[in-house]
Design a protein around this motif. Structure first.
Motif, PDB file in Angstrom:
ATOM      1  N   UNK A 151      90.122 -59.299 -21.715  1.00 41.23           N
ATOM      2  CA  UNK A 151      90.048 -57.875 -21.369  1.00 41.23           C
ATOM      3  C   UNK A 151      88.630 -57.379 -21.610  1.00 41.23           C
ATOM      4  N   UNK A 152      87.968 -56.919 -20.559  1.00 41.16           N
ATOM      5  CA  UNK A 152      86.613 -56.367 -20.666  1.00 41.16           C
ATOM      6  C   UNK A 152      86.667 -54.849 -20.594  1.00 41.16           C
ATOM      7  N   UNK A 153      86.999 -54.217 -21.719  1.00 44.53           N
ATOM      8  CA  UNK A 153      86.964 -52.757 -21.835  1.00 44.53           C
ATOM      9  C   UNK A 153      88.020 -52.008 -21.069  1.00 44.53           C
ATOM     10  N   UNK A 154      89.106 -52.657 -20.712  1.00 47.24           N
ATOM     11  CA  UNK A 154      90.125 -52.044 -19.859  1.00 47.24           C
ATOM     12  C   UNK A 154      91.358 -51.658 -20.689  1.00 47.24           C
ATOM     13  N   UNK A 155      92.146 -50.659 -20.231  1.00 45.65           N
ATOM     14  CA  UNK A 155      93.404 -50.361 -20.933  1.00 45.65           C
ATOM     15  C   UNK A 155      94.294 -51.598 -21.004  1.00 45.65           C
ATOM     16  N   UNK A 156      95.016 -51.773 -22.106  1.00 46.75           N
ATOM     17  CA  UNK A 156      95.777 -53.016 -22.317  1.00 46.75           C
ATOM     18  C   UNK A 156      96.976 -53.148 -21.384  1.00 46.75           C
ATOM     19  N   UNK A 157      97.328 -54.363 -20.971  1.00 44.52           N
ATOM     20  CA  UNK A 157      98.549 -54.579 -20.190  1.00 44.52           C
ATOM     21  C   UNK A 157      99.781 -54.168 -20.999  1.00 44.52           C
ATOM     22  N   UNK A 158     100.838 -53.838 -20.300  1.00 45.19           N
ATOM     23  CA  UNK A 158     102.095 -53.466 -20.952  1.00 45.19           C
ATOM     24  C   UNK A 158     103.174 -54.454 -20.522  1.00 45.19           C
ATOM     25  N   UNK A 159     103.850 -55.038 -21.498  1.00 48.05           N
ATOM     26  CA  UNK A 159     104.949 -55.974 -21.240  1.00 48.05           C
ATOM     27  C   UNK A 159     106.257 -55.283 -21.582  1.00 48.05           C
ATOM     28  N   UNK A 160     107.179 -55.254 -20.635  1.00 48.71           N
ATOM     29  CA  UNK A 160     108.473 -54.592 -20.819  1.00 48.71           C
ATOM     30  C   UNK A 160     109.566 -55.636 -20.676  1.00 48.71           C
ATOM     31  N   UNK A 189     105.538 -57.208 -16.300  1.00 49.94           N
ATOM     32  CA  UNK A 189     104.166 -57.069 -16.763  1.00 49.94           C
ATOM     33  C   UNK A 189     103.471 -56.023 -15.900  1.00 49.94           C
ATOM     34  N   UNK A 190     102.791 -55.110 -16.568  1.00 42.88           N
ATOM     35  CA  UNK A 190     102.147 -54.015 -15.859  1.00 42.88           C
ATOM     36  C   UNK A 190     100.654 -54.012 -16.166  1.00 42.88           C
ATOM     37  N   UNK A 191      99.842 -54.152 -15.107  1.00 40.47           N
ATOM     38  CA  UNK A 191      98.393 -53.978 -15.190  1.00 40.47           C
ATOM     39  C   UNK A 191      98.041 -52.713 -14.408  1.00 40.47           C
ATOM     40  N   UNK A 239     108.289 -44.095 -20.413  1.00 41.83           N
ATOM     41  CA  UNK A 239     108.908 -44.120 -19.086  1.00 41.83           C
ATOM     42  C   UNK A 239     109.120 -45.543 -18.585  1.00 41.83           C
ATOM     43  N   UNK A 240     108.236 -46.453 -18.938  1.00 41.04           N
ATOM     44  CA  UNK A 240     108.420 -47.848 -18.524  1.00 41.04           C
ATOM     45  C   UNK A 240     109.691 -48.419 -19.133  1.00 41.04           C
ATOM     46  N   UNK A 241     109.955 -48.097 -20.401  1.00 41.49           N
ATOM     47  CA  UNK A 241     111.170 -48.577 -21.050  1.00 41.49           C
ATOM     48  C   UNK A 241     112.416 -48.013 -20.373  1.00 41.49           C
TER      49      UNK A 241
END
Length: 574
Positions: free
Chosen positions: A460-469, A507-509, A532-534
């Motif tokens: 990750x180069x300075x980006x918001x983190x991925x979200x795993x649901x 997985x959400x990018x 909301x993802x949950x």
């Protein structure tokens, strides 16, 4: 005239010359006439004035003439500061005006022309003589109660200012037209018709509306395509659509043999609406004629006159500028969206995986954003995933985004290296062979592992983190593997992170436009996304993605959004 009590104060000196003598002098005058004293009270009136005003002398004498008689074109009391007769009275000078209004005793409004002049009432006292006559003979052309004439200058300026403010504060053509009609109906007309010239030089009757009580009713059955504009037709609408001139028209204008299809349509319009008086003005931009505005009166008792045309032309001119700006904006928006969509790639088919992407432009979509996503197959059979954001919102950002994505694809395909090494090489090249100032990116490799799990390795180069649901709605931000953004010139180490994606997980990018909102912290946006993802974890992937965007993207967002979502299969493939 100055306001006073209608009765004479105790000890106040009566007029020097008896009222009867003054009245006899006024009777010799062939028009309506009355005298006022230095305080503006009526002290004498002739029979002709009583008849014109429908007021007996006893209802006039001793009353403040301004308060009793003076009205604006809509029958409302005229402010003293706007009364030209009062200004002449106070200055003690002779003055004459052709267009004013008096209130009559029967409730009607009398259009008048008047002259005032100082008048010696005797005993060294000075009064003012007021002479007036109707602009139209009441016996021939009675003025209906509440009839509207041309707007006074101050009201005209106020309407034009409101028109400018209302129309220039929107860049939506449909909304601009709605506001235009609301401004002129019912203030100036019962009906408003807008004919616009399309980009293909076709005429489209875009809007036909009239007022019904307090409601504005749109008549879609009268809207639609129109015949072409004849090049030499003398008919008013054809001339207006050619930008030649404004005109006053009525049903009789189109009762002769029509010279074109557009004249026939105009006849049908008058028949359908009952309009008996109309004014047509061209709608122009600074570059071209955009269409025509028609204002019609069916129920209003007064016909349009040439005095109304300058105001209607000014309104149409302002509408033209607003519509031109809105049309240019919409064209830029379409160009920007088309360019962005062509720059963003199609997703590969990966057996066993569901994958979907979304791109939403910024609200100011005339600006092309630097947000992007990518997914492609690698030479060793793994799948590469990437989401990034190039700093800027212009063509340079879009061009830089395309450069960055293509370079990343080339490095990832050619080099069998971990994601951190690939991004390190990309960062070094960024400074030397691209115009990109700075950018953030997540780059990941995805490959099938065992027992229905999929292995994700990323940097990750300075980006918001991925979200795993998870399939059951558990959420986890993948915060490992984080490093500095691209383009800083810093050669710090970059790390890789690894996670197993369980069966049925999502997985959400995404880019920061999904979570950032002015006046709110980043943690608030991340919490909103997690929540909301949950809640949406059980939905099909496409539905999950669409609902997530609608629920999470801030209303005040001024950035574009790129989003890539994938879902692993719920069981092991045989």
């Amino acid at each position: 005239m100055a306001g006073v009590e209608p009765t004479q104060a105790l000890g106040e000196r009566p007029p020097a010359e008896p009222a009867a003598t003054l009245t006899r002098a006024l009777e010799a005058i062939g028009s309506g006439a009355y005298l006022v004293d230095e305080q503006g009270r009526v002290i004498a009136v002739n029979v002709h004035a009583e008849q014109l005003l429908a007021l007996p002398a006893e209802d006039l004498l001793g009353r403040d003439a301004h308060d009793l008689l003076h009205r604006d074109a809509h029958g409302q009391p005229l402010p003293r500061a706007q009364c030209s007769m009062r200004q002449a009275f106070l200055a003690g000078r002779t003055a004459q005006v052709e267009g004013d209004y008096f209130a009559c005793g029967d409730g009607s409004l009398l259009p008048i022309s008047w002259l005032v002049t100082p008048y010696d009432v005797g005993d060294h006292a000075l009064g003012t003589l007021v002479l007036f006559h109707p602009r139209h003979s009441p016996e021939i052309d009675p003025q209906p109660e509440g009839a509207a004439g041309p707007l006074p200058e101050l009201e005209r300026l106020a309407l034009l200012a409101e028109t400018t403010t209302q129309l220039t504060s929107t860049l939506d053509v449909e909304e601009a037209l709605r506001r235009l009609v609301t401004l002129v109906v019912p203030r100036l007309a019962d009906w408003a018709i807008v004919d616009l010239i399309t980009e293909r030089d076709e005429v489209w009757r875009t809007l036909v509306a009239h007022v019904d009580g307090d409601a504005l009713v749109r008549h879609e059955e009268l809207q639609g395509p129109m015949p072409p504009v004849p090049e030499d037709s003398p008919m008013p609408l054809s001339r207006a659509l050619r930008g030649v001139a404004s005109a006053l028209v009525g049903p009789q204008t189109y009762q002769g043999v029509p010279d074109s299809g557009i004249a026939l349509e105009q006849r049908s319009l008058f028949d359908a609406t009952g309009i008996r008086s109309a004014a047509i003005a061209p709608i122009r931009s600074t570059r071209e004629v955009l269409g025509a505005l028609t204002l019609g009166r069916a129920k209003k008792p007064v016909d349009f006159t040439t005095d109304d045309l300058p105001l209607i032309e000014d309104i149409a001119r302002r509408a033209g500028l607003a519509l031109d700006n809105a049309s240019l904006y919409e064209r830029q928006r379409k160009v920007a969206e088309t360019m962005q969509n062509h720059l963003l790639p199609q997703m590969p088919r990966v057996p066993g995986l569901q994958m979907t992407v979304r791109y939403l432009p910024a609200p100011d979509a005339s600006q092309v954003g630097g947000d992007w996503y990518d997914a492609f197959s690698l030479s060793d059979g793994a799948t590469a995933l990437a989401v990034g954001d190039v700093v800027g919102h212009d063509l340079e950002a879009a061009a830089g985004m395309a450069q960055l994505r293509n370079m990343l694809r080339a490095y990832a395909w050619a080099l069998q290296e971990p994601p951190s090494r690939i991004i390190g090489r990309l960062d070094e090249a960024l400074l030397h062979i691209t115009d990109v100032a700075m950018a953030t990116v997540i780059f990941a490799r995805l490959e099938e592992a065992h027992d229905g799990h999929w292995k994700l390795s990323w940097t990750n180069a300075g980006h918001p983190p991925p979200l795993l649901i998870s399939h059951n709605g558990l959420t986890d931000y993948l915060t490992d593997g984080h490093g500095i953004l691209l383009g800083t010139g810093t050669r710090g180490p970059r790390t890789d992170a690894v996670a197993l994606l369980p069966p049925g997980s999502t997985l959400l990018l995404y880019t920061d436009g999904l979570i950032e909102e002015p006046g709110h912290t980043l943690d608030e946006g991340l919490h909103r996304l997690r929540q909301h993802a949950a809640a949406l974890a059980h939905r099909p992937l496409a539905s999950f993605t669409d609902h997530l965007l609608r629920r999470v993207r801030p209303v005040a967002n001024d950035d574009d959004v790129a989003l890539l979502a994938l879902r692993t299969p719920t069981r092991t493939r045989s």
